[in-house]
Design an enzyme around this catalytic site. Structure first.
Site, PDB file in Angstrom:
ATOM      1  N   THR A  71      18.172  45.909  45.425  1.00 28.03           N
ATOM      2  CA  THR A  71      17.752  46.586  46.654  1.00 28.03           C
ATOM      3  C   THR A  71      16.886  47.798  46.327  1.00 28.03           C
ATOM      4  O   THR A  71      15.810  47.986  46.904  1.00 28.03           O
ATOM      5  CB  THR A  71      18.993  47.015  47.468  1.00 28.03           C
ATOM      6  OG1 THR A  71      19.695  45.835  47.860  1.00 28.03           O
ATOM      7  CG2 THR A  71      18.626  47.823  48.699  1.00 28.03           C
ATOM      8  N   ASN A 146      17.018  33.379  48.272  1.00 27.95           N
ATOM      9  CA  ASN A 146      18.466  33.491  48.117  1.00 27.95           C
ATOM     10  C   ASN A 146      19.250  32.489  48.957  1.00 27.95           C
ATOM     11  O   ASN A 146      20.370  32.146  48.620  1.00 27.95           O
ATOM     12  CB  ASN A 146      18.916  34.922  48.456  1.00 27.95           C
ATOM     13  CG  ASN A 146      18.236  35.475  49.681  1.00 27.95           C
ATOM     14  OD1 ASN A 146      17.010  35.498  49.772  1.00 27.95           O
ATOM     15  ND2 ASN A 146      19.016  35.917  50.644  1.00 27.95           N
ATOM     16  N   GLN A 174      17.000  36.359  42.473  1.00 26.87           N
ATOM     17  CA  GLN A 174      17.729  35.080  42.437  1.00 26.87           C
ATOM     18  C   GLN A 174      17.204  34.155  41.350  1.00 26.87           C
ATOM     19  O   GLN A 174      17.922  33.261  40.904  1.00 26.87           O
ATOM     20  CB  GLN A 174      17.640  34.375  43.796  1.00 26.87           C
ATOM     21  CG  GLN A 174      18.406  35.064  44.905  1.00 26.87           C
ATOM     22  CD  GLN A 174      19.929  35.031  44.714  1.00 26.87           C
ATOM     23  OE1 GLN A 174      20.468  34.266  43.907  1.00 26.87           O
ATOM     24  NE2 GLN A 174      20.624  35.880  45.444  1.00 26.87           N
ATOM     25  N   SER A 194      18.298  41.954  39.380  1.00 28.36           N
ATOM     26  CA  SER A 194      19.620  42.500  39.685  1.00 28.36           C
ATOM     27  C   SER A 194      20.643  41.912  38.718  1.00 28.36           C
ATOM     28  O   SER A 194      20.682  40.691  38.516  1.00 28.36           O
ATOM     29  CB  SER A 194      20.004  42.157  41.121  1.00 28.36           C
ATOM     30  OG  SER A 194      21.328  42.556  41.377  1.00 28.36           O
ATOM     31  N   HIS A 196      24.018  41.741  38.851  1.00 29.27           N
ATOM     32  CA  HIS A 196      25.222  40.996  39.275  1.00 29.27           C
ATOM     33  C   HIS A 196      24.932  39.568  39.727  1.00 29.27           C
ATOM     34  O   HIS A 196      25.852  38.831  40.094  1.00 29.27           O
ATOM     35  CB  HIS A 196      25.999  41.773  40.350  1.00 29.27           C
ATOM     36  CG  HIS A 196      25.403  41.772  41.724  1.00 29.27           C
ATOM     37  ND1 HIS A 196      25.936  41.032  42.750  1.00 29.27           N
ATOM     38  CD2 HIS A 196      24.343  42.425  42.242  1.00 29.27           C
ATOM     39  CE1 HIS A 196      25.232  41.248  43.866  1.00 29.27           C
ATOM     40  NE2 HIS A 196      24.261  42.092  43.575  1.00 29.27           N
ATOM     41  N   THR A 232      21.054  60.624  36.226  1.00 24.42           N
ATOM     42  CA  THR A 232      21.717  60.239  34.969  1.00 24.42           C
ATOM     43  C   THR A 232      22.034  58.747  34.986  1.00 24.42           C
ATOM     44  O   THR A 232      22.587  58.237  35.960  1.00 24.42           O
ATOM     45  CB  THR A 232      23.003  61.070  34.771  1.00 24.42           C
ATOM     46  OG1 THR A 232      22.630  62.440  34.789  1.00 24.42           O
ATOM     47  CG2 THR A 232      23.689  60.726  33.453  1.00 24.42           C
ATOM     48  N   CYS A 319      24.134  39.714  51.959  1.00 21.26           N
ATOM     49  CA  CYS A 319      23.666  41.056  52.286  1.00 21.26           C
ATOM     50  C   CYS A 319      23.326  41.185  53.755  1.00 21.26           C
ATOM     51  O   CYS A 319      23.171  42.272  54.276  1.00 21.26           O
ATOM     52  CB  CYS A 319      22.456  41.394  51.432  1.00 21.26           C
ATOM     53  SG  CYS A 319      22.758  41.025  49.719  1.00 21.26           S
TER      54      CYS A 319
END
Ligand SMILES: Cc1ncc(COP(=O)(O)O)c(C=O)c1O
Length: 380
Positions: A71, A146, A174, A194, A196, A232, A319
């Site tokens: 995102t 997706n 994806q 991404s 995950h 950070t 999402c």
């Protein structure tokens, strides 16, 4: 025992990834910007991860900017312009993070052009030419969708976009880990990833970019990530993403052929169930995704019933799950809204088995029958 078939929403963390992350959660607490030993350990770990992520998409490590996920990478790609764009073009089937970023730009007097897709979910020469006629300065088209898994011919569109002089971004969230992704060969200037979605931790991703273009940071501060994304770094998550990317590269062929075999088995089984519709079955798709519908049976209702049987599938983009409407992707493909509301997405992962397909099929057939008998049809 549950059967997880929603890997496009998120994937389980690979044990090998977790092992790699643990020392950075337990022992190595240094700030990567610190110059003493603990800081250097964290910095080296980030550098190694940057290399691993770059290698997955054939980019140079210096081109990888770590973000908090897909995102944020999409927001940065769309909104990170030094001079506010007058016009941006995005495909009609983009993820909400691209669409919403583009819509935000539109509030600020930027023209928003929608690149339409055909009935198979594909962008065409004609829809592309029409969009480019508005002279957008930024164009965003996802590599793989997706919901449907449809793969766009990004390299082909990149040539057209390049000759129009616009910058080209692709959301490869994806695609990565489910097909070869080559940043250089695609010819785009920006590419989102991404962690995950490829068995890494959540909350970390990357924007891969052509360093010749100018990109304005959305998150300003201490100059981390070469100033493109300050704050950070989440060291353990970045380490995990790196390991997940390495494994995705090494195991790409075996994962893909395994998932494709499962997909073929599922499609074969579905062909025996009366009236099941499989969307985008004429287009080139990811090896792990099947988007289907049983006309007359609401997708949300079916997935809730499947959940009761211990099978996790989705009715579209996780999402977008707060919005209970019909899939925007299907509507863009010209699918009737009534049928689009019946959509259910099955997305396999590397660890699914043939037995999972059997469990899914018997649960689905049982639930369809039960829903039909109980007249829980939303549309007769
Ligand atoms: C195509 C696509 N882009 C972007 C995202 C957002 O990624 P993240 O969950 O890392 O923010 C997703 C997540 O579902 C996605 O499917």
């Amino acid at each position: 025992m549950s059967t997880y078939l929603d890997h496009n929403a998120s994937t389980p963390l690979d044990e090998r990834v977790l092992d790699q992350m643990m020392p950075y959660l337990r022992a190595h607490h240094g700030n990567p910007s610190s110059v003493y030993r603990q800081g250097r350990i964290a910095r080296q770990a980030i550098d190694a991860a940057r290399q691993q992520v770059a290698q997955l998409v054939n980019a140079h490590p210096s081109q990888v900017v770590f973000t908090s996920g897909g995102t944020e990478a999409n927001n940065l790609a769309l909104k990170g312009a030094v001079v506010a764009p007058r016009c941006v073009a995005v495909s009609a089937v983009e993820h909400a993070s691209v669409l919403a970023s583009a819509q935000q730009l539109a509030i600020e007097a930027c023209q928003l052009v929608r690149i339409e897709v055909d009935k198979d979910g594909l962008i065409t020469e004609e829809t592309m030419s029409r969009a480019l006629a508005s002279a957008p300065e930024r164009v965003s088209i996802m590599l793989a969708n997706n919901e449907t898994g449809v793969i766009q011919d990004i390299a082909r569109w990149a040539e057209m976009v390049a000759s129009s002089g616009a910058l080209f971004h692709t959301d490869a969230v994806q695609a990565a880990g489910k097909m070869g992704v080559d940043f250089a060969a695609l010819g785009v200037q920006m590419l989102s990833l991404s962690s995950h979605k490829l068995y890494g931790p959540k909350g970390v991703g990357a924007l891969v970019l052509d360093k010749r273009m100018e990109l304005a940071a959305q998150m300003v501060g201490g100059g981390q990530e070469a100033g493109y994304r300050c704050g950070t770094e989440n060291v353990a998550a970045i380490v995990g993403f790196g390991k997940a990317a390495e494994l995705a590269g090494l195991e790409l062929q075996s994962r893909c052929s395994h998932m494709l075999a499962l997909k073929q088995m599922l499609l074969q089984a579905l062909s025996k169930v009366e009236s099941v519709v499989v969307f985008a079955d004429q287009a080139e798709c990811l090896p792990n995704t099947v988007f289907l519908a049983v006309p007359g049976i609401d997708g949300e209702t079916l997935l809730m019933e499947m959940d009761r049987s211990g099978v996790a599938v989705s009715s579209g983009s996780a999402c977008d799950s707060q919005k209970r409407g019909a899939s925007q992707t299907l509507l863009a493909m010209g699918i009737d809204e009534t049928l689009a509301r019946c959509a259910v997405r099955v997305s396999f992962g590397k660890d699914n088995t043939e037995q999972d397909i059997d469990v899914f099929m018997s649960a689905m057939v049982r639930q369809i029958k039960a829903l039909q008998e109980n007249s829980m049809l939303v549309w007769a």
